[in-house]
Design a protein around this motif. Structure first.
Motif: not given
Ligand SMILES: Nc1ncnc2c1ncn2[C@@H]1O[C@H](COP(=O)(O)OP(=O)(O)O)[C@@H](O)[C@H]1O
Ligand SMILES: [Mg+2]
Lengths: 280, 264
Positions: A80-89
């Motif tokens: 679940x994403x609640x803050x910037x995730x390393x998988x997303x650029x």
């Protein structure tokens, strides 16, 4: 014409599930994203298209973890994403290179943050600089480059962080038409080469049809999913395809959807302006 | 910048002086001539306007003795310490105020009120707190340079391009990484400006304090020369001080011009 169901499958790498974003403003709450659900498949190129003000950038910021959402779930690879995730650029619409860093140091920025040794990160940076076609500009500074080149630096910088999902918000919007076309070709070529899962936010229909495996059309406020269209055109997609009959049909279909929403948006804004005039 | 040098080629070898340089030379020579004339005219008290020769001799005297360098080192140390302490405090306070709208609303107006207040009025307090030695001079210099640095940093913080902050966040930069890799470099121009202003007022604060109450430092030497009415020596010191200040200012300016942070 085929339309896939909106419900995300559990094979999707990115899942947006029933997401709502509400902003509290002085004039009351604004619902920018209204129960939006969709999934992004591994390796696909998905475009989100919609009239201006429909909540595209809000969705971009929510998926990127830069702003919170009111309800619903965004998850990448099951997390679940609640803050910037390393998988997303993320690649932003605005000019976003660091003016005090050379091209190499700009591209090496995400690698520097994770503490990669200097020699290694410069080598990685060179690789991505070359990928976006900026060989020979490694030691230049952003103020010595054109707008299109600077946007390529931003793209290389994001690619250097090797995201599972490349997320872009109208990355070509500030560029002139020719640069935009050339950069579009570049992005498409890189995406195919890296098999990079890509989520592109745009309001340009031709661009969306030319690049995408699927296109998600949003409604004007509140921003809902109006339709998801599969684009069944052969790859690689050269500029010739733009003239083909099939291409034209896709453009016409999406334009029909979009025109409805865009004109609704325009009416809404006119009424809003009138209302303002009459109350002040 | 690299571009400009290509557009307007640098005048590599100019055979004649430019009009500006020429005018400057003429003005300086005129002032010197008038000065020399006045010193010999007998219109003013003897030695209030000493002859250029006497000033030159005094300057030679000054620079030939270790005493001057010792006092110069004392003053330079005080100014340096003031700049380091006041500058870093100002930077931290400025960044915090620039980043936090609530704190900025609550406190920033005080900075604007206190900023232009002559800090010398706090000197008696500084003497009580830090003694008559260098401590009170450093304190006054610190107080002086804190304000311009804090105000420039606060303003600089607010003018940072927001998208750069979003880029840092999207790459999951830590707070320290945000400060050192984004905030500070993005604020380099206002910060350098603030430090420049800070250096100026730190110099003024420190020297002023030295002339009031001290037993070493350049301010002390100047006021000592004045009290024994050694005018040539006093003028010599003023001139040397003037040249040194210009040098210090241009060093700070040069730091701001370093290639890595110059690009705008
Ligand atoms: N931070 C915010 N506060 C209040 N309203 C916002 C905010 N961000 C966006 N909005 C509103 O949400 C709607 C969608 O905006 P946005 O996502 O930027 O649209 P798009 O990118 O599709 O043009 C707009 O009506 C906009 O005014
Ligand atoms: Mg937008």
């Amino acid at each position: 014409m085929t339309s896939t169901p909106h419900n995300p499958a559990n094979t999707d790498i990115l899942v947006v599930d029933d997401v709502v974003v509400r902003f509290e403003t002085q004039e009351g709450p604004v619902i920018a994203v209204d129960h939006v659900s969709f999934g992004v498949r591994q390796g696909e190129f998905l475009s989100v298209i919609g009239p201006s003000g429909c909540g595209k950038s809000t969705l971009f910021n929510v998926i990127g973890g830069l702003i919170g959402h009111t309800s619903g779930v965004v998850s990448v690879g099951g997390e679940t994403i609640n803050s910037p995730h390393q998988s997303i650029g993320m690649v932003f619409r605005e000019e976003s290179t660091f003016p005090w860093r050379s091209v190499t140091d700009n591209v090496a920025f995400p690698l520097e943050l994770i503490g990669m040794p200097k020699a290694q990160r410069i080598e990685r940076a060179r690789h991505f600089i070359s990928l976006v076609g900026l060989d020979g500009f490694e030691n230049r500074y952003p103020n010595e480059l054109s707008g299109g080149m600077r946007q390529r630096v931003s793209l290389a910088r994001t690619l250097a962080s090797e995201p599972k999902i490349l997320l872009m918000d109208e990355p070509f919007a500030a560029l002139d038409e020719q640069t935009r076309l050339l950069l579009g070709d570049k992005v498409l070529q890189i995406q195919q080469q890296l098999k990079q899962t890509t989520l592109l936010i745009t309001h340009n229909i031709t661009e969306a049809v030319q690049m995408s495996d699927r296109i998600l059309v949003m409604t004007y406020r509140p921003g809902k999913v109006k339709r998801i269209v599969d684009i069944d055109l052969p790859r690689p997609r050269t500029s010739e395809i733009v003239g083909s009959e099939a291409f034209g049909r896709y453009v016409a279909q999406i334009w029909a959807d979009l025109r409805e929403e865009a004109s609704r948006g325009m009416r809404d804004e006119e009424e809003h302006a009138l209302h303002h005039v009459s109350t002040t | 910048m690299a571009d400009t040098s290509r557009v307007t080629p640098l005048p590599a070898s100019v055979p004649v002086l430019s009009p500006v340089t020429l005018l400057r030379l003429v003005i300086i020579l005129t002032v010197l001539a008038v000065w020399e004339f006045l010193s010999h005219s007998g219109w003013l008290y003897r030695d209030v306007v000493p002859s250029l020769l006497a000033i030159g001799r005094a300057m030679f005297d000054l620079l030939a003795h270790g005493e001057y360098y010792f006092n110069l080192a004392v003053t330079a140390g005080e100014v340096g310490a003031a700049l380091a302490i006041g500058g870093s405090l100002g930077l931290v306070v400025g960044i915090v105020l620039g980043a936090n709208r609530f704190l900025s609303k609550a406190f920033e107006s005080y900075l604007y009120y206190l900023g232009p207040t002559p800090k010398i009025i706090f000197f008696p307090i500084m003497i009580m707190w830090f003694g008559v030695g260098p401590g009170s001079k450093i304190a006054l210099g610190t107080l002086s340079c804190f304000f311009p640095v804090a105000l420039s940093a606060a303003a600089g913080m607010r003018q940072i391009d927001k998208v750069l902050i979003r880029v840092g966040n999207s790459f999951r930069a830590s707070t320290a990484q945000m400060v050192f890799k984004i905030y500070l470099p993005a604020m380099r121009h206002p910060i350098i400006n603030g430090v420049r202003l800070g250096l100026g007022v730190a110099l003024i604060g420190t020297l002023l304090a030295e002339t009031k109450l001290s037993n070493k430092g350049i301010g002390f030497l100047i006021i000592q020369a004045y009290s024994i009415f050694d005018m040539p020596r006093m003028y010599a010191m003023l001139i040397v001080l003037f040249v040194l200040s210009i040098g210090a200012n241009s060093v700070v300016g040069r730091l701001g011009g370093l290639d890595s942070i110059k690009r705008s």
